[in-house]
Design a protein around this motif. Sequence first.
Motif, PDB file in Angstrom:
ATOM      1  N   GLY A   1       0.104  -5.315  -7.033  1.00  0.00           N
ATOM      2  CA  GLY A   1      -0.274  -5.400  -5.621  1.00  0.00           C
ATOM      3  C   GLY A   1      -1.506  -6.256  -5.424  1.00  0.00           C
TER       4      GLY A   1
ATOM      5  N   SER B   1      -1.766  -9.895  -3.333  1.00  0.00           N
ATOM      6  CA  SER B   1      -2.785 -10.040  -2.289  1.00  0.00           C
ATOM      7  C   SER B   1      -3.753 -11.164  -2.622  1.00  0.00           C
TER       8      SER B   1
ATOM      9  N   MET C   1      -6.137   1.915   2.524  1.00  0.00           N
ATOM     10  CA  MET C   1      -5.841   0.583   1.982  1.00  0.00           C
ATOM     11  C   MET C   1      -4.541   0.030   2.560  1.00  0.00           C
ATOM     12  N   ILE C   2      -3.524   0.872   2.680  1.00  0.00           N
ATOM     13  CA  ILE C   2      -2.250   0.426   3.260  1.00  0.00           C
ATOM     14  C   ILE C   2      -2.459  -0.002   4.709  1.00  0.00           C
TER      15      ILE C   2
ATOM     16  N   ASP D   1      -4.335  -3.344   4.868  1.00  0.00           N
ATOM     17  CA  ASP D   1      -3.447  -4.461   4.521  1.00  0.00           C
ATOM     18  C   ASP D   1      -2.580  -4.852   5.712  1.00  0.00           C
TER      19      ASP D   1
ATOM     20  N   ARG E   1      -4.820  -6.382   8.577  1.00  0.00           N
ATOM     21  CA  ARG E   1      -5.228  -7.757   8.302  1.00  0.00           C
ATOM     22  C   ARG E   1      -4.040  -8.714   8.406  1.00  0.00           C
ATOM     23  N   ALA E   2      -2.868  -8.255   7.973  1.00  0.00           N
ATOM     24  CA  ALA E   2      -1.661  -9.091   8.087  1.00  0.00           C
ATOM     25  C   ALA E   2      -1.376  -9.427   9.549  1.00  0.00           C
TER      26      ALA E   2
ATOM     27  N   SER F   1     -11.647  -6.643   5.315  1.00  0.00           N
ATOM     28  CA  SER F   1     -11.824  -6.857   3.876  1.00  0.00           C
ATOM     29  C   SER F   1     -13.074  -6.159   3.371  1.00  0.00           C
TER      30      SER F   1
ATOM     31  N   PHE G   1     -12.008  -2.719   2.918  1.00  0.00           N
ATOM     32  CA  PHE G   1     -10.972  -2.598   1.888  1.00  0.00           C
ATOM     33  C   PHE G   1     -11.558  -2.613   0.479  1.00  0.00           C
TER      34      PHE G   1
ATOM     35  N   LEU H   1       0.292  -9.864   2.382  1.00  0.00           N
ATOM     36  CA  LEU H   1      -0.456  -8.620   2.577  1.00  0.00           C
ATOM     37  C   LEU H   1       0.493  -7.459   2.869  1.00  0.00           C
TER      38      LEU H   1
ATOM     39  N   SER I   1       1.780  -6.352  -0.433  1.00  0.00           N
ATOM     40  CA  SER I   1       0.746  -5.582  -1.117  1.00  0.00           C
ATOM     41  C   SER I   1       0.742  -4.140  -0.623  1.00  0.00           C
ATOM     42  N   ALA I   2       0.902  -3.958   0.693  1.00  0.00           N
ATOM     43  CA  ALA I   2       0.952  -2.609   1.259  1.00  0.00           C
ATOM     44  C   ALA I   2       2.155  -1.834   0.725  1.00  0.00           C
TER      45      ALA I   2
END
Length: 403
Positions: A19, A23, A79-80, A83, A86-87, A113, A116, A175, A178-179
């Motif tokens: 992940g 990212s 964190m999810i 992500d 930010r996406a 960020s 994060f 991103l 990554s999530a």
Amino acid sequence: MSFLIDFHKWKSPLLLLAGIGISNIGAWVYLISLNLMIFAETGSALAMAILYTLAPVAAICTNGWAGSFIDRTNTRRLMIGLDLFRAMIIALIPLVSSIPIIYLLVFIVNMGSAVFQPAAMVYMTKLIPKEQRQRFNALRGFIDSAGILIGPAIAGVLFLVTTTEMTLFINAVALGLSAIFLLFLPNVDTMDDEDRVKNVTWKVILDDAKAVATFSRSHMYISYVYVLFCTVTIFMTAIDSLEAAFAKDVLMMTDTSYGLFLVMFGIGIVFGSTLNAAFTKYLSLRILIGVGTPLVGISYMLLFSASSFIIAVIGGLFIGFFLTFANTGFLTFYQNHVPASLMGRFDSLFGIFEAVMIILLTLIVGITAEMFSIRAVGLITSVLFLLFGLIVLFSVIGRGRQI
């Protein structure tokens, strides 16, 4: 043998690294695309400088309260959410044409960020057993270097077949992926996080700052080493701000040769990370921190004293190689000695100091280089880094189990 990995024990760490890798590659595509977009719109070096100050300014605005929130929430869900958030914001950037609005959106992304990063550090510390952390941090360095190598290459290919704006949409997708990887990772927080988040008030934030201060006073050496770690980041950011100008204006590198220089820097990180991961049992944190830091300073001196492309490439290769030793040592020390329950607040509050000093030193270095010589300022700053590295060496030598 020490370089083999038990994939049963490393299933979750490897999933986390995957992940992070996706990212990180996306982040390089985002950075290059954003730089090209801003420069194409403005043609201004000042506009680019403003872009680079947004990240530390966002950290200053965020870190005062972020740690209190992080230490009272479910880090995996946070964190999810970050992500995905930010996406969404990055996907909006190609849809606007106003530079101030683009700056605002980038600033919001940087704030996300800034939350994060400490959240990810807390999650990693809870997920990774102590005996696996040094190797994990080395592998993370390897993943970061892969991003340095692969990210710009992917960006270059994308620029051939699509627009700069479309590459930003692709980063938003990265991103999102990554999530998805984070969804398959275990939950490491067992408390009733939502109830604890509701109790985050300004009084709680102030009390948290006092708790960090109390911990710092009662664990002076741990705090001292962490400040050394912050100072390494401050020095490197300031020196790196001269790197492109030195390469292009002093050594007269073409875009192609400068790209090769960056590739060699990434290869240095790959080699260093590989050695760190393979020989974890034989590399103590004292060696990683105490030897790695001054050797980074020497490598910067080699770079800024270079009169040819070959010497500059060797300097860049050594910077990447020795940087992995220092980073792995500092990060592992931090994870081993700062309680995970306090880590978000500790990281965020010290991050304010780091961000302020990055802004100040980078501006000082940049203005001085404009007034005098890029090479001279780069060399003087590198010598100061080396002297600081020797302070680090004498600070950790002979500390035994404290390290």
